[in-house]
Design a protein around this motif. Structure first.
Motif, PDB file in Angstrom:
ATOM      1  N   UNK A   1       0.726  -1.332   0.126  1.00 31.47           N
ATOM      2  CA  UNK A   1       0.010  -0.191  -0.037  1.00 31.47           C
ATOM      3  C   UNK A   1       0.969   1.051  -0.011  1.00 31.47           C
ATOM      4  N   UNK A   2       0.330   2.460  -0.353  1.00 32.11           N
ATOM      5  CA  UNK A   2       1.153   3.823  -0.010  1.00 32.11           C
ATOM      6  C   UNK A   2       1.997   3.701   1.185  1.00 32.11           C
ATOM      7  N   UNK A   3       1.464   3.287   2.369  1.00 30.39           N
ATOM      8  CA  UNK A   3       2.007   3.345   3.590  1.00 30.39           C
ATOM      9  C   UNK A   3       3.198   2.291   3.734  1.00 30.39           C
ATOM     10  N   UNK A   4       2.995   1.181   3.231  1.00 26.92           N
ATOM     11  CA  UNK A   4       4.007   0.116   3.527  1.00 26.92           C
ATOM     12  C   UNK A   4       5.186   0.008   2.273  1.00 26.92           C
ATOM     13  N   UNK A   5       4.615   0.626   1.173  1.00 30.23           N
ATOM     14  CA  UNK A   5       5.836   0.685   0.008  1.00 30.23           C
ATOM     15  C   UNK A   5       7.008   0.972   0.611  1.00 30.23           C
ATOM     16  N   UNK A   6       7.187   2.379   1.272  1.00 29.02           N
ATOM     17  CA  UNK A   6       8.357   2.800   1.538  1.00 29.02           C
ATOM     18  C   UNK A   6       9.262   1.717   2.517  1.00 29.02           C
ATOM     19  N   UNK A   7       8.514   0.938   3.279  1.00 30.55           N
ATOM     20  CA  UNK A   7       9.273   0.221   4.328  1.00 30.55           C
ATOM     21  C   UNK A   7       9.734  -1.103   3.226  1.00 30.55           C
ATOM     22  N   UNK A   8       9.020  -1.659   2.266  1.00 32.35           N
ATOM     23  CA  UNK A   8       9.687  -2.643   1.442  1.00 32.35           C
ATOM     24  C   UNK A   8      10.569  -2.113   0.580  1.00 32.35           C
ATOM     25  N   UNK A   9      10.548  -0.874   0.105  1.00 33.64           N
ATOM     26  CA  UNK A   9      11.704  -0.286  -0.588  1.00 33.64           C
ATOM     27  C   UNK A   9      12.802   0.026  -0.155  1.00 33.64           C
ATOM     28  N   UNK A  10      12.678   0.655   1.235  1.00 31.11           N
ATOM     29  CA  UNK A  10      13.873   1.035   1.761  1.00 31.11           C
ATOM     30  C   UNK A  10      14.633   0.260   2.898  1.00 31.11           C
ATOM     31  N   UNK A  11      14.300  -0.934   2.858  1.00 26.63           N
ATOM     32  CA  UNK A  11      14.792  -1.636   3.941  1.00 26.63           C
ATOM     33  C   UNK A  11      16.232  -1.858   3.584  1.00 26.63           C
ATOM     34  N   UNK A  12      16.945  -1.398   4.370  1.00 24.52           N
ATOM     35  CA  UNK A  12      18.409  -1.412   4.073  1.00 24.52           C
ATOM     36  C   UNK A  12      19.128  -2.619   5.215  1.00 24.52           C
ATOM     37  N   UNK A  13      19.366  -2.122   6.496  1.00 24.97           N
ATOM     38  CA  UNK A  13      19.704  -3.105   7.409  1.00 24.97           C
ATOM     39  C   UNK A  13      18.896  -3.446   8.081  1.00 24.97           C
ATOM     40  N   UNK A  14      18.525  -4.642   8.430  1.00 21.84           N
ATOM     41  CA  UNK A  14      17.494  -5.266   9.150  1.00 21.84           C
ATOM     42  C   UNK A  14      17.945  -5.932  10.219  1.00 21.84           C
ATOM     43  N   UNK A  15      17.054  -6.090  11.142  1.00 17.03           N
ATOM     44  CA  UNK A  15      17.490  -6.946  12.376  1.00 17.03           C
ATOM     45  C   UNK A  15      16.861  -8.138  12.182  1.00 17.03           C
TER      46      UNK A  15
END
Lengths: 211, 837
Positions: free
Chosen positions: B782-796
């Protein structure tokens, strides 16, 4: 994990070693690494030396091997070899019921102390169907065992990537993971047909079809 | 403002003459500050940037020093500011007819000047927190610094909530102790600060626990006008991304090289990218364009600053490196690209335009993705409410204390009881326990518990009760590593002329440059370069052809949006549809969010899930800022992993967090009310700290500040590869062989305070528990979740499975794919999502 290589049966061990006949092969032990850090004033805690020596003794006991052959970098650096380290290794050596042989590595720029009773073998030493070197270097017609790289296998992409020390076995050369506790690893890119075996907390796991 | 002579002590004569000669009139707050000084008080001057606070803090003190002797130390956070303030103060001294020497001393000061300053200290010394600590490490520090009458802490809001601020507090406490010794006259401290909300605390931190701070406020209005650059076609704005060149054509058209403009970006990589992109569009602007960020060489930065002042450079792309600096010429226009991150921060940046008392500041916001329009609307509303963030001092960091203890042991030595009392007079250490002090003492006297047997780690040794540093090597190493700014190993970039290299362009991350082959193109310092060779710590380069190069990525923390801004965003989403232009622009996006899922009201918590080729995603949107989400994400993952064997990776941004499971998962079975519970919070937080990479990452910085893992250039040159080890490997060695080392404890504590701030986490959970949870299962991003999917860089990652279990699972065939055409089904989901619109 049993493997047939060059007509010989070898056993890969989860302790980051290879058992061939009555010989334990290890690479990149880096004894005295934390002492080297301390020598230069970096306060790294002690403990890796005793841990690694005990692991080697255990290997000899468990396998009944008569010889430990180190494929280079037994010692991290001369700066780490203070008298205390030399003594601790010497007393460990006197209790070790096996021969200790070394193919010198790039870190072994000096002879090991006499009290350690290390028999030096030339880089490229050949025994039976096998040839032993430190840095990867193949020769046609003979299977080469090497170390130096500290290979690590990376499985999965991005956030799900998992990283393991590994054995990397090609058609002409087999690479051992670094034995030392205080060592890092370099991600390897195996060629098609290479065998990669990951060292995990629950033993060895062969990785099929790594790219 | 004129005060009749005789009614009350007026503006001192010499100040009045200086002001009159310049055609100025003293402001009320300036008179107030001078009077407070003359009454012997200390405190904080809290006025907007560009209102004349430097003179408010210094002129009365200068008169006194000229008449009765003594020294003034003026601390600025930036080296570049020291120079310009030195000029302003020298000007004031001559304008008031005073014979005072004014000099600056920073890391850039030549050694012969430092030697002269040592022989004959200037009356007024401009310096940085690090250089002041260097002075304190000189053996004769107690006498050389024993005559300080005035300590000025400029841009205090910038230092206050960082370890540099803590370092200043400790230094101030020590200077106060020096000045208290007979026949001393008590030192007065004045801090200068722009907008912040915890003024009283900031003042107390400046004067220490023993002082009674006086607050000087100015009622100088500094209205900020905020505009937003909108694309003609809003659907051109992507749903995600932080570099955001989408509005390059619009910004290019808006810019005018005849009008001086500062373009602020949030990262150095973004600065390089935008500079190149603007230049490529308008090659004829080149002579008037400049780039300014922390890795660009000082001489180049000076050139840009001077060019801004004399009008030869008019368009400058800058990072936070230009946030500060009182004497920087005011510009006509200010642009902010990407998230403003904080309300106070945007005000400060806006204040660069119309840098005059009472003038209106204007800033043009350029969103890099569509949701930022909501953020901008939220800032506008917060500005109207005059709502700014607090800057909270740190709580007794042990690593800074350990460094300070060695510094002071070098600088004349100390006794245990006096030192403890002195340290406790610093605000950040007011609650320092004897136990914590002993832990820091143990670090510097024996290197921690496990190293007790090694004499070489006894850096500080008591000699008849006085702690000193006997070993000159330790002293040299310590002086080389004073400071709390931890940077990665860098390589200097130089022109290849002849074989030894020409001028320096700046510093670049070693990891980046070593990945570039000789002849490879890259962008740096606003130039197209080609790598000639990389040897030792020098990269030799020559001009490259204008073609696509690689833009360096500087590792470093991403600044989270502040809590105040997060709350403003929640309110903005709730109220929605204001009259502001941003709302019209973002309306289609929010309509899409509403269609696919839901737009959360302020009393709701939106929780989405969807399935993609990567696995099962869960999205939670508390809008609390990146650092809180890191903590909350780890906490939720830990609590879920307790329920069954699971591996979850966590990604966060300022709006929310994503938990991703590689295997299909029925999230609702895991989303029990206990997930959000405040019960057992502290225990779970502690468990999460150990389970994640956060402590590992913190450890490196903590160990370096405490002088433990000193992998500085001194070592690098002499010993090469013998002592190379990644910080993560060192962390493992410490964890295995010295688990009680105070630095491990400090690293965990910082994680607790920064990411798991228990109070804030608890208040977030409290808020969530009063919220209505809105659950939506969506078809892809969704518009809100897209940045999270696209920007995930370093994850824990949090897992209740062993490495072997995870490896076996990773080797299993991939999870079933989504039906074609759904947004989440491409690897990054972006293409499909774009085509939807």
């Amino acid at each position: 994990m049993l493997l047939d290589l060059a007509g010989e049966t070898v056993r890969l061990l989860a302790e980051r070693a290879v058992l061939w006949r009555r010989t334990v092969l290890v690479a990149d032990v880096h004894l005295g690494k934390s002492d080297t850090f301390r020598h230069f004033g970096l306060p790294v805690p002690d403990g890796d030396l005793d841990t690694d020596l005990a692991r080697l003794s255990r290997l000899v006991l468990d396998t009944g091997a008569e010889r430990v052959l180190v494929l280079g970098d037994l010692v991290h650096s001369a700066n780490g070899l203070n008298p205390d380290v030399v003594d601790r290794v010497a007393s460990w050596r006197s209790a070790l019921d096996a021969e200790l042989e070394l193919v010198p590595g790039n870190h072994d720029r000096f002879d090991p102390p006499a009290s350690w009773r290390v028999r030096q073998r030339p880089d490229g030493h050949v025994e039976g169907p096998f040839r032993f070197v430190h840095q990867p270097h193949t020769r046609a017609g003979v299977y080469t065992w090497c170390g130096h790289v500290h290979p690590a296998a990376v499985v999965g992409r991005g956030r799900h990537a998992l990283r393991f020390a590994c054995f990397w076995l090609g058609a002409e050369q087999g690479m051992l993971p670094a034995f030392g506790t205080f060592t890092g690893g370099l991600a390897v890119r195996p060629a098609p047909g290479d065998r990669v075996v990951a060292v995990t907390s629950e033993g060895l796991i062969a990785l099929p079809g790594m790219r | 403002m004129h005060t009749p002579v005789g009614l009350r002590e007026p503006v001192p004569d010499r100040i009045r003459r200086f002001f009159t000669a310049r055609g100025w009139t003293p402001s009320g707050f300036q008179e107030e500050a001078w009077e407070a000084w003359n009454r012997g008080e200390s405190g904080l001057i809290h006025v907007p940037t560009g209102s004349g606070k430097t003179y408010a803090a210094t002129l009365a003190a200068m008169l006194e020093i000229a008449d009765h002797g003594g020294q003034m130390i003026y601390i600025t956070p930036l080296k570049a500011m020291a120079r310009s303030i030195a000029e302003a103060l020298a000007d004031a001294a001559s304008g008031m007819g005073l014979k005072l020497s004014v000099e600056s001393r920073t890391g850039d000061t030549a050694s012969h000047i430092r030697a002269r300053q040592k022989r004959k200290p200037p009356d007024i010394l401009l310096t940085t927190p690090e250089s002041l600590s260097m002075l304190m490490s000189e053996p004769d520090a107690p006498t050389r610094l024993g005559n300080v009458r005035a300590l000025i802490l400029d841009e205090w809001h910038e230092l206050l909530d960082s370890k540099r601020g803590t370092q200043c507090e400790l230094a101030a406490a020590r200077l106060r102790a020096f000045s208290d010794r007979p026949p001393g006259r008590r030192m007065q401290t004045w801090a200068l600060s722009a907008t912040l909300s915890n003024v009283a605390e900031a003042a107390q931190a400046a004067v220490g626990t023993a002082g009674q701070p006086t607050l000087v406020h100015a009622n100088v209005p500094r209205p900020v006008e905020l505009e937003t650059l909108l694309p003609t076609d809003v659907s051109r704005l992507p749903w995600s991304g932080h570099l955001g060149l989408a509005l390059l054509p619009e910004l290019g058209a808006w810019l005018d090289p005849a009008r001086s403009t500062l373009i602020f970006v949030n990262t150095r990589a973004q600065a390089e990218l935008w500079f190149q992109a603007l230049l490529a569009k308008n090659p004829d602007w080149e002579p008037q364009m400049g780039i300014h960020h922390g890795s660009v060489d000082a001489s180049e930065r000076t050139r840009v600053e001077a060019g801004l002042a004399d009008g030869t450079v008019t368009i400058v792309v800058a990072t936070a490196s230009l946030d500060l600096g009182v004497d920087l010429a005011p510009v006509e226009r200010v642009v902010q690209i990407g998230s403003p991150k904080g309300i106070g921060r945007l005000m400060q940046r806006a204040g660069r335009s119309g840098h005059r008392p009472g003038a209106t500041s204007r800033v043009l916001c350029v969103p890099t993705h569509a949701l930022q329009l909501v953020e901008i609307a939220a800032v506008r509303e917060a500005l109207a409410r005059r709502e700014v963030e607090a800057r909270t001092p740190l709580n007794a960091p042990l690593d800074v204390l350990a460094q300070h203890l060695v510094t002071c042991a070098l600088g004349g030595g100390w006794t245990q009881d006096e030192m403890l009392a002195e340290v406790r007079r610093a605000w950040s250490y007011r609650g320092l326990t004897t136990q914590a002090f002993d832990a820091a003492l143990g670090l510097v006297t024996e290197g921690g518990r496990s190293l007790r047997a090694y004499p070489q780690f006894r850096k500080v040794v008591p000699d008849a009760g006085v702690y000193r540093v006997p070993d000159p090597d330790v002293a040299r190493l310590h002086r080389g590593s004073i400071g709390t700014i931890v940077s990665d190993v860098t390589v200097s970039v130089r022109w290849h002329t002849g074989s030894w290299g020409g001028g320096t362009l700046g510093q670049i991350d070693e990891g980046f440059i070593s990945g570039i082959p000789p002849g490879g193109p890259f962008h740096f310092a606003g130039r197209n370069l080609e790598l000639v060779s990389l040897r030792e710590q020098v990269a030799l380069v020559r001009p490259g052809k204008p073609r696509r190069g690689i833009t360096p990525h500087w590792p470093g923390n991403k600044l989270p949006i502040s809590g105040s801004l997060g709350a403003a965003v929640r309110r903005a989403l709730d109220q929605g549809g204001g009259a502001a232009a941003e709302w019209l622009a973002v309306a289609p996006l929010l309509a899409e969010q509403a269609r696919m899922s839901h737009v959360p009201a302020a009393t709701e918590l939106l929780v989405e899930d969807c399935v993609s080729a990567e696995g099962s995603h869960l999205f939670v949107f508390p809008f609390e800022g990146r650092s809180v989400h890191e903590g909350l994400g780890a906490l939720l993952a830990l609590r879920m992993c307790r329920q069954r064997p699971l591996t979850l990776s966590i990604a966060v941004n300022d709006y929310g967090m994503e938990l991703l499971s590689p295997e299909p998962l029925a999230w609702d079975e895991l989303l029990t009310p206990t997930i959000w519970s405040e019960d057992g919070l502290l225990d779970d937080i502690l468990a999460s700290v150990n389970a994640t990479e956060l402590a590992r990452r913190r450890f490196r910085d903590v160990a370096r500040v405490a002088g433990f893992v000193n992998l500085g250039p001194v070592h690098k040159r002499n010993t090469g590869r013998q002592i190379q080890a990644s910080s993560s490997l060192l962390f493992d060695v410490f964890l295995r062989y010295d688990v009680e080392n105070p630095l491990l404890t400090q690293a965990r504590r910082e994680v607790l305070e920064v990411h798991f701030d228990e109070r804030r986490l608890r208040s977030t959970l409290t808020r969530i528990n009063t919220c209505q949870i809105v659950r939506r299962t969506t078809e892809g991003a969704t518009p809100l979740s897209m940045p999270l999917i696209a920007d995930r860089l370093q994850g824990d990652r949090a897992s209740s499975q062993t490495d072997a279990q995870r490896l076996r699972r990773a080797m299993e065939p991939e999870a079933p794919r989504l039906p074609p055409g759904s947004p989440g089904s491409t690897p990054r989901g972006r293409r499909a999502a774009r085509s939807r619109r």
